[in-house]
Every structure is written in structure tokens, then in C-alpha cells.
Design an enzyme around this catalytic site. Structure first.
Site, PDB file in Angstrom:
ATOM      1  N   CYS A 138       0.837  -1.207   0.000  1.00 60.46           N
ATOM      2  CA  CYS A 138       0.000   0.000   0.000  1.00 60.46           C
ATOM      3  C   CYS A 138       0.872   1.257   0.000  1.00 60.46           C
ATOM      4  O   CYS A 138       1.586   1.495  -0.960  1.00 60.46           O
ATOM      5  CB  CYS A 138      -1.005  -0.032   1.154  1.00 60.46           C
ATOM      6  SG  CYS A 138      -2.310   1.183   0.940  1.00 60.46           S
TER       7      CYS A 138
ATOM      8  N   HIS B 260      -3.833  -4.730   0.112  1.00 60.81           N
ATOM      9  CA  HIS B 260      -3.344  -5.267   1.385  1.00 60.81           C
ATOM     10  C   HIS B 260      -3.486  -6.790   1.388  1.00 60.81           C
ATOM     11  O   HIS B 260      -4.553  -7.302   1.726  1.00 60.81           O
ATOM     12  CB  HIS B 260      -4.164  -4.696   2.547  1.00 60.81           C
ATOM     13  CG  HIS B 260      -3.864  -3.271   2.852  1.00 60.81           C
ATOM     14  ND1 HIS B 260      -2.844  -2.883   3.698  1.00 60.81           N
ATOM     15  CD2 HIS B 260      -4.437  -2.125   2.420  1.00 60.81           C
ATOM     16  CE1 HIS B 260      -2.806  -1.571   3.775  1.00 60.81           C
ATOM     17  NE2 HIS B 260      -3.770  -1.071   3.008  1.00 60.81           N
TER      18      HIS B 260
ATOM     19  N   GLU C 282      -2.384  -8.807   3.497  1.00 59.60           N
ATOM     20  CA  GLU C 282      -2.615  -9.265   4.880  1.00 59.60           C
ATOM     21  C   GLU C 282      -4.076  -9.099   5.295  1.00 59.60           C
ATOM     22  O   GLU C 282      -4.481  -9.545   6.351  1.00 59.60           O
ATOM     23  CB  GLU C 282      -1.671  -8.523   5.845  1.00 59.60           C
ATOM     24  CG  GLU C 282      -2.057  -7.095   6.228  1.00 59.60           C
ATOM     25  CD  GLU C 282      -1.806  -6.038   5.150  1.00 59.60           C
ATOM     26  OE1 GLU C 282      -1.491  -6.411   4.000  1.00 59.60           O
ATOM     27  OE2 GLU C 282      -1.949  -4.847   5.457  1.00 59.60           O
TER      28      GLU C 282
END
Lengths: 200, 257
Positions: free
Chosen positions: A79, A181, A183
Site C-alpha cells: 500500500c 493489502h 494481509e
């Protein structure tokens, strides 16, 4: 061992847990030596471009990233952690772009779309031969951003469309980055993290 | 390539438990927040929201712990709100594992807090929670505070416009009249808010039938938040998604990698 770079920005714990899920040892650190020596370095990021660069410079982060690249040590930006790898960033810049780390040329600029930020799950048109997206077809990833890089650079580009086409991932030898993202992108994101972690 | 609409499961948390009421009162226990978060993640929720409705600081500490434990096992975005008063509160929540924070009462008291948070963490981290009800303000919608217990005489649409200028990244629009009633989202309120904001809009309050979700999207919502219909098993998240998919709304299907 994977180091998550702590430069005062963002969702470090989310990143830590997701990368640990791949089976690797993970540390969150702002220590220059640990960050340099790690098998893989993750540059996460939640924040504004200038604030992130300020935090990064405080721990000599740009230098760590450049030195790792010279030493052929893999680094992954996420990001804002992707955006600051470019030369310049337009976010809140009032006409004078902020300096980035400068791994890739070009300016990270505002997306043109009726509703911003670009927030939510979107698809990625993965680069042919991509390692990051190997085995991950037709999945969505979680994006939260209003700025993006839009000019091709690096060896391998993956693209997403929101109002306009922008770079949603770059793979360039020992340095890679995702605008989304991983994650926070459920099973698809964890699979991408695994692909990267296992390449270290 | 299309941005999917988001289905958000909302967990109202007090002193370590999920609760749900009607019009913000008559709260009943709905379960363990970490277990529920994990389940909703598996079922295909696109995001989770924790709203901390604890009155005490020990309740807030408990919530931080819940956020930490949830972030350990749920890899989808997590928004946390309730009791956020300072930039440091935001930092603490992000470090515990939140991806976004929502603010409400504190921003009304001190609007510059919006700009302070956006400057430090970016607009995308900041959700403005607007608890609005129908009332005699200019637009016909009034902002309330303290979980809907206090009126402000502030016009809800004027507030949304101002907050967007100050730098919020998203609006969570909760209808106090519809909250927990399962009688449908306040469609008029959603389309009025859509007309004055250029940030993503989350519709909240009143979800009952599957058609209600589609109506809110048609009115301009980008994301749909619901609590009681999920907590009490009236709909499963996949039922909502399947219904919307069959009506050609862009939906994220859950990866099975």
C-alpha cells in the site's frame, strides 16, 4: 526470518500475523541492522505519503531499502509501502510533490473516480509469469487508497481498474510491491504472502 | 474488473461480549466477539466492525484485547469505533490490529480531530459514524450522539459535507429510527447522504429482508452493514451474497485456496 519494518505507520500487527501464517519467523522492528539482515523485509503502510516518508527517514529506512536491493535481499512494499518506493508522491502536496525512496521513477498521483478512496475488494489482472500471483486466479484483494502509480515500470506489472487503470502490483527482481493489502485479503492474500515468503 | 459491494458484519461490544438491542436499547447478549468474528470471516464477510459501547475504561481495555485476538486469526479488514477521542487512541487501536477506526461523538465536539487523524494516518483509516434520525432540521435528518441518546440539533447532511471536507475516508450512516427493527434501511436517508458525499457510504440500521440489502445499494450505498440479522441467524452472510449475486450486484466470492 521476515522483518516487518516499524516506521510509525499502521497495521503492523495484522501484517505480523499474516506473514507468520506462512510458517516463517516474523519480527516487527525499527532496528536498521535487523531490517537489513532479514531474509525478507516487509514495508507496510497505512498513512499519508509525507507522514510515512518522515517516519521512514527517522529510522533511515530509505537507505535500508536501497542497501537491501544492492545486496540482492528481497523487500516487499504494501500500500503506502509501495507508493513511497516511487520517486515522487502527490498526496497533500499543494503542487510540490513529496520525495519518495526513488526505487522506481514516476509520481504517485490521485486516482480519478467519482467515489474515493478506492475501498474494498477488486480484481487484479496479474502479470504473465507472476510469482506473487502463482496459483491465484480470478481472486479479489482488498484495496484502500486514493493515490496510485499509473505508468509501467519494473519488470512485471499487474493492473487493476478503478476509474482508470493503475499498478496494483510490481515485481522487479529483489523488490516487489502491492497496492492492495494481502494481509487483509483473506485466503487469496495469505496465498500471495506464502508465494513471496517461500521465494526468500 | 469491478469493485465489489461489501457486506460488513457489525459487533457491538460491551465488557467483552457482543450485544444487540432495538433502537440502541434493550440490549441482549449475542455471543463471544472473537468467535463470532472468526465465523463471519469464514462465512464470507468482506469486513468486520467492532463498536465498543462500554462506558468504562476497563471495558475499553477489554475491547483492545478483543481486537488483538481477532486480528490474530481473521485476515479481513477490521474497523473499531467507540470512545475514540484522540490521535493516540487511533494509534493504539491500529497497533492492536484495527485497520480503520470510526469516530462519532468526539468529532462533533471537536471537528479538527478529523483533520488531525487524517494528516497522521491518511483519510482511508477514518470512518465517520453518523447516528442520524428523522427530525426537523434543514434536510430532515439530525445527528445524535452517545449511542443515540442525545440529540444535537445538527443537520446530518451538513455534518457529512463538513466531515468530508475535513478528511474522513468513509461514512457509516446509521439510522437510529431503523436500528434493530429489521424493517428495512432508511432509503431516503441513504440517497440524501449519497448526494452530498464523494467518499464510500456504508448503510446501517434496519436490515431485515434480503430485498432490503438490494434497495440500499440502489439508493447509493457502497457497503451494507448488519448486525442482528446475522447474530440471530435470520440470514447467513452467504445467503445475502447469493441473493445479490443473482440480481447482478458485484459480489466477492470467498477464495478456497
Amino acid at each position: 526470518m521476515i522483518a516487518i519494518l516499524d516506521y510509525g505507520s499502521g497495521n503492523l500487527r495484522s501484517a505480523e500475523r499474516a506473514f507468520a501464517f506462512s510458517g516463517q519467523d516474523v519480527v516487527v522492528t525499527s532496528d536498521a541492522n535487523i531490517a537489513f539482515e532479514a531474509d525478507g523485509l516487509v514495508v507496510p503502510g497505512v498513512g499519508a505519503f509525507a507522514a510515512c516518508m518522515k517516519g521512514l527517514n527517522k529510522i533511515n529506512g530509505a537507505e535500508i531499502i536501497r542497501k537491501r536491493l544492492e545486496s540482492e535481499r528481497p523487500t516487499l512494499g504494501i500500500c503506502i509501502g509501495m507508493q513511497i518506493l516511487f520517486s515522487l508522491g502527490d498526496e497533500h502536496s499543494q503542487g510540490v510533490p513529496h520525495q519518495g525512496v526513488g526505487i522506481w521513477p514516476g509520481t504517485v498521483s490521485a486516482l480519478s473516480a467519482p467515489i474515493l478512496p478506492h475501498m474494498g475488494w477488486n480484481n487484479v489482472e496479474a502479470a504473465l509469469g507472476s510469482q506473487l500471483f502463482a496459483g491465484i486466479d480470478n481472486e479479489s484483494f482488498y484495496f484502500v487508497h486514493s493515490y496510485a502509480a499509473k505508468e509501467p515500470c519494473g519488470q512485471m506489472q499487474s493492473w487493476t481498474n478503478y476509474g482508470e487503470r493503475f499498478l496494483s502490483a510490481l515485481e522487479d527482481g529483489y523488490i516487489s510491491a502491492t497496492q492492495f493489502h494481502p494481509e487483509k485479503s483473506g485466503a487469496a492474500g495469505l496465498a500471495l504472502i506464502k508465494n513471496w515468503s517461500h521465494s526468500l | 474488473m469491478t469493485l465489489s459491494i461489501r457486506i460488513i458484519a457489525c459487533l457491538d461490544v460491551t465488557d467483552g461480549r457482543v450485544v444487540k438491542g432495538v433502537n440502541f436499547t434493550n440490549l441482549v447478549d449475542a455471543g463471544d466477539p472473537v468467535e463470532m468474528a472468526a465465523l463471519y470471516g469464514l462465512e464470507g464477510a468482506d469486513e468486520l466492525t467492532f463498536l465498543d459501547i462500554s462506558a468504562s475504561s476497563s471495558g475499553r481495555e477489554t475491547t483492545l484485547d478483543i481486537v488483538r485476538r481477532t486480528a490474530e486469526q481473521v485476515f479481513i479488514p477490521l474497523t473499531v469505533g467507540g470512545g475514540v477521542r484522540t490521535v493516540e487512541d487511533v494509534d493504539r487501536l491500529l497497533r492492536a490490529g484495527a485497520d480503520k477506526v470510526s469516530i462519532n461523538t468526539s468529532a462533533i465536539a471537536r471537528p479538527e480531530l478529523i483533520a488531525d487523524i487524517a494528516d497522521r494516518f491518511g483519510s482511508q483509516v477514518l470512518v465517520l459514524s453518523v447516528d442520524a434520525r428523522r427530525a426537523r432540521t434543514d434536510s430532515g435528518f439530525e445527528v445524535t450522539t452517545h449511542g443515540g441518546r442525545q440529540g444535537t440539533d445538527m443537520d446530518a447532511l451538513a455534518w457529512i459535507e463538513k466531515a468530508c471536507e475535513l478528511g474522513v475516508g468513509e461514512i457509516l450512516l446509521n439510522s437510529m429510527d431503523a436500528d434493530g427493527t429489521r424493517a428495512g434501511y432508511d432509503i431516503g436517508m441513504i440517497s440524501a447522504a449519497r448526494a452530498v458525499s464523494k467518499v464510500p457510504l456504508i448503510a446501517s440500521g434496519g436490515a431485515g429482508s434480503l430485498e432490503d440489502f438490494a434497495s440500499a445499494l440502489d439508493a447509493g450505498a457502497d457497503a451494507l452493514l448488519a448486525a442482528s440479522v446475522f447474530h440471530f441467524g435470520i440470514h447467513r452472510i452467504k445467503d445475502v451474497k447469493n441473493f445479490l449475486k443473482s440480481h447482478n450486484y458485484p459480489i466477492r466470492t470467498v477464495a478456497t485456496l
